[in-house]
Scaffold this active site. Structure first.
Site, PDB file in Angstrom:
ATOM      1  N   ARG A   5       0.795  -1.192  -0.021  1.00  0.00           N
ATOM      2  CA  ARG A   5       0.160   0.084   0.023  1.00  0.00           C
ATOM      3  C   ARG A   5       0.937   1.250   0.028  1.00  0.00           C
ATOM      4  O   ARG A   5       1.754   1.280   0.909  1.00  0.00           O
ATOM      5  CB  ARG A   5      -0.793  -0.059   1.251  1.00  0.00           C
ATOM      6  CG  ARG A   5      -1.902   0.996   1.214  1.00  0.00           C
ATOM      7  CD  ARG A   5      -2.657   1.284   2.497  1.00  0.00           C
ATOM      8  NE  ARG A   5      -3.516   2.065   2.463  1.00  0.00           N
ATOM      9  CZ  ARG A   5      -4.133   2.535   3.665  1.00  0.00           C
ATOM     10  NH1 ARG A   5      -3.779   2.176   4.864  1.00  0.00           N
ATOM     11  NH2 ARG A   5      -5.223   3.540   3.896  1.00  0.00           N
ATOM     12  N   PHE A  33       0.360  10.289   2.580  1.00  0.00           N
ATOM     13  CA  PHE A  33      -0.081   9.687   3.798  1.00  0.00           C
ATOM     14  C   PHE A  33       0.740   8.468   4.345  1.00  0.00           C
ATOM     15  O   PHE A  33       1.398   8.704   5.282  1.00  0.00           O
ATOM     16  CB  PHE A  33      -1.581   9.015   3.568  1.00  0.00           C
ATOM     17  CG  PHE A  33      -2.428   8.432   4.608  1.00  0.00           C
ATOM     18  CD1 PHE A  33      -2.130   8.836   6.113  1.00  0.00           C
ATOM     19  CD2 PHE A  33      -3.269   7.106   4.342  1.00  0.00           C
ATOM     20  CE1 PHE A  33      -2.812   8.487   6.942  1.00  0.00           C
ATOM     21  CE2 PHE A  33      -3.788   6.653   5.431  1.00  0.00           C
ATOM     22  CZ  PHE A  33      -3.631   7.222   6.795  1.00  0.00           C
ATOM     23  N   GLN A  64       2.879   1.066   3.270  1.00  0.00           N
ATOM     24  CA  GLN A  64       2.695  -0.216   3.994  1.00  0.00           C
ATOM     25  C   GLN A  64       3.367  -1.518   3.539  1.00  0.00           C
ATOM     26  O   GLN A  64       3.269  -1.715   2.455  1.00  0.00           O
ATOM     27  CB  GLN A  64       0.977  -0.329   4.282  1.00  0.00           C
ATOM     28  CG  GLN A  64       0.576  -1.321   5.472  1.00  0.00           C
ATOM     29  CD  GLN A  64      -0.731  -1.355   5.748  1.00  0.00           C
ATOM     30  OE1 GLN A  64      -1.353  -0.135   5.547  1.00  0.00           O
ATOM     31  NE2 GLN A  64      -1.283  -2.447   6.105  1.00  0.00           N
ATOM     32  N   ASN A  66      -3.145  -2.390  11.691  1.00  0.00           N
ATOM     33  CA  ASN A  66      -4.049  -3.259  12.425  1.00  0.00           C
ATOM     34  C   ASN A  66      -5.413  -3.027  11.867  1.00  0.00           C
ATOM     35  O   ASN A  66      -5.687  -2.560  10.967  1.00  0.00           O
ATOM     36  CB  ASN A  66      -4.029  -2.954  13.916  1.00  0.00           C
ATOM     37  CG  ASN A  66      -4.560  -1.553  14.296  1.00  0.00           C
ATOM     38  OD1 ASN A  66      -5.570  -1.258  13.609  1.00  0.00           O
ATOM     39  ND2 ASN A  66      -3.763  -0.673  15.307  1.00  0.00           N
ATOM     40  N   PHE A  74       3.639   0.401   8.897  1.00  0.00           N
ATOM     41  CA  PHE A  74       3.702   1.629   7.876  1.00  0.00           C
ATOM     42  C   PHE A  74       4.612   2.590   8.243  1.00  0.00           C
ATOM     43  O   PHE A  74       4.895   2.934   9.518  1.00  0.00           O
ATOM     44  CB  PHE A  74       2.006   2.019   7.883  1.00  0.00           C
ATOM     45  CG  PHE A  74       1.496   2.583   8.670  1.00  0.00           C
ATOM     46  CD1 PHE A  74       1.629   3.951   9.193  1.00  0.00           C
ATOM     47  CD2 PHE A  74       0.775   1.852   9.638  1.00  0.00           C
ATOM     48  CE1 PHE A  74       0.893   4.590  10.308  1.00  0.00           C
ATOM     49  CE2 PHE A  74       0.035   2.373  10.848  1.00  0.00           C
ATOM     50  CZ  PHE A  74       0.041   3.661  11.066  1.00  0.00           C
ATOM     51  N   LEU A 133      -4.344   9.504  13.954  1.00  0.00           N
ATOM     52  CA  LEU A 133      -4.042   8.030  14.036  1.00  0.00           C
ATOM     53  C   LEU A 133      -3.554   7.846  15.494  1.00  0.00           C
ATOM     54  O   LEU A 133      -3.332   6.757  15.903  1.00  0.00           O
ATOM     55  CB  LEU A 133      -2.740   7.658  13.274  1.00  0.00           C
ATOM     56  CG  LEU A 133      -3.024   7.587  11.506  1.00  0.00           C
ATOM     57  CD1 LEU A 133      -1.795   7.118  10.956  1.00  0.00           C
ATOM     58  CD2 LEU A 133      -4.108   6.880  11.401  1.00  0.00           C
ATOM     59  N   HIS A 182      -2.894   3.560  16.692  1.00  0.00           N
ATOM     60  CA  HIS A 182      -1.611   2.591  15.862  1.00  0.00           C
ATOM     61  C   HIS A 182      -0.615   2.852  16.756  1.00  0.00           C
ATOM     62  O   HIS A 182      -0.150   3.871  17.159  1.00  0.00           O
ATOM     63  CB  HIS A 182      -1.282   3.125  14.540  1.00  0.00           C
ATOM     64  CG  HIS A 182      -2.593   2.555  13.497  1.00  0.00           C
ATOM     65  ND1 HIS A 182      -2.692   1.327  13.004  1.00  0.00           N
ATOM     66  CD2 HIS A 182      -3.505   3.565  13.315  1.00  0.00           C
ATOM     67  CE1 HIS A 182      -3.940   1.493  12.329  1.00  0.00           C
ATOM     68  NE2 HIS A 182      -4.285   2.683  12.480  1.00  0.00           N
TER      69      HIS A 182
END
Length: 269
Positions: free
Chosen positions: A85, A90, A93, A129, A140, A149, A153
């Site tokens: 990803r 942003f 991942q 997760n 990530f 976030l 996370h």
């Protein structure tokens, strides 16, 4: 005569500034000696198709997460895995050996949050997760501040330099993480979490029977005492107990400046 007086004042001022500068260096060195990270000074190097990318790891903030990450890397879990990803401005991942973005190690680990580590800056290394306490192997890198976030996370690392960040920005879906290497005493981090690591390995051997083996030894009482003393020195100092204005040390700065002083000492010696 006036010229002599001016010369004398100039020389006096230079001596005073030099003395003050030396005292500031001594005070700064003492500060970072008192709060330096020796046992927690772990650097992870991601060897990728975009080059080697270095991160400071923060076992003092997320001991379970860091131990899990180190164990997976040492066993070759991340070798030749792909970025699954990449969202512009942003995150990037990775950490899924199946390459689908849904794989994991076959177990989950709990979330770990501390008040002095957050997503208000870019270049953080955190666990992906599917909800609370469902981390596994996927992680990530953040490409932009992402404060929403926070509390969702686990952050367990941070980029070492701007050059590392620029390499992260180049990563795209399909890029490969060839391996993850470490500097620092990762064996101690694993040994401090030996029983948990052994439980993870039991499950890993069932799901991924071809992974490399990596021995975990028992920590000595001296190692346990020294590690705890470091945590106490950095995070539970007297000024925290006596002042409502206590500020936690900045982990990245501690490592960068501490390593700088250590490197200078080694050159002199």
């Amino acid at each position: 005569m006036k010229k002599l007086v001016k010369l004398f004042l100039a020389m006096f001022t230079m001596l005073l500034l030099t003395s003050c500068a030396n005292e500031m260096v001594k005070d700064t060195k003492k500060l970072f000696t008192d709060t330096s990270a020796k046992y927690n000074n772990i650097v992870a190097t991601f060897v990728t198709t975009q080059g080697e990318i270095e991160f400071y790891l923060y076992p003092e903030a997320a001991p379970i997460t860091v131990a899990n990450f180190i164990n997976l890397a040492k066993r070759g879990f991340y070798d030749e895995t792909k970025v699954t990803r990449a969202v512009e401005n942003f995150v990037v991942q990775a950490g899924d050996p199946t390459g689908t973005g849904t794989g994991g190690p076959g177990y989950t680990i709990p979330d770990e949050f501390v008040e002095w580590l957050d997503f208000y800056q870019y270049g953080m290394l955190a666990m992906a997760n599917a909800g609370p306490n469902t981390g596994g192997s996927q992680f990530f890198f953040t490409l932009y501040p992402a404060d929403w976030l926070n509390g969702l996370h686990t952050i367990f690392g941070e980029i070492k330099s701007e050059a590392d960040f620029q390499k992260i920005r180049k990563l795209e879906v399909g890029d490969v993480i060839k391996e993850v290497k470490f500097t620092g005493d990762v064996d101690l981090i694993l040994s401090l979490n030996k029983y948990q690591v052994e439980a993870w390995n039991e499950r890993l051997d069932q799901v991924y029977p071809n992974l490399k083996k990596y021995p975990i030894v028992d920590p000595t009482p001296e190692q346990i005492k020294a590690y705890q003393a470091e945590l106490d020195r950095i995070f539970t100092r007297d000024d925290k107990k006596n002042s409502a204005k206590f500020e936690y040390p900045i982990p990245k700065l501690i490592r960068a400046v501490g390593n700088m002083f250590q490197n200078k000492k080694e050159v002199v010696e």
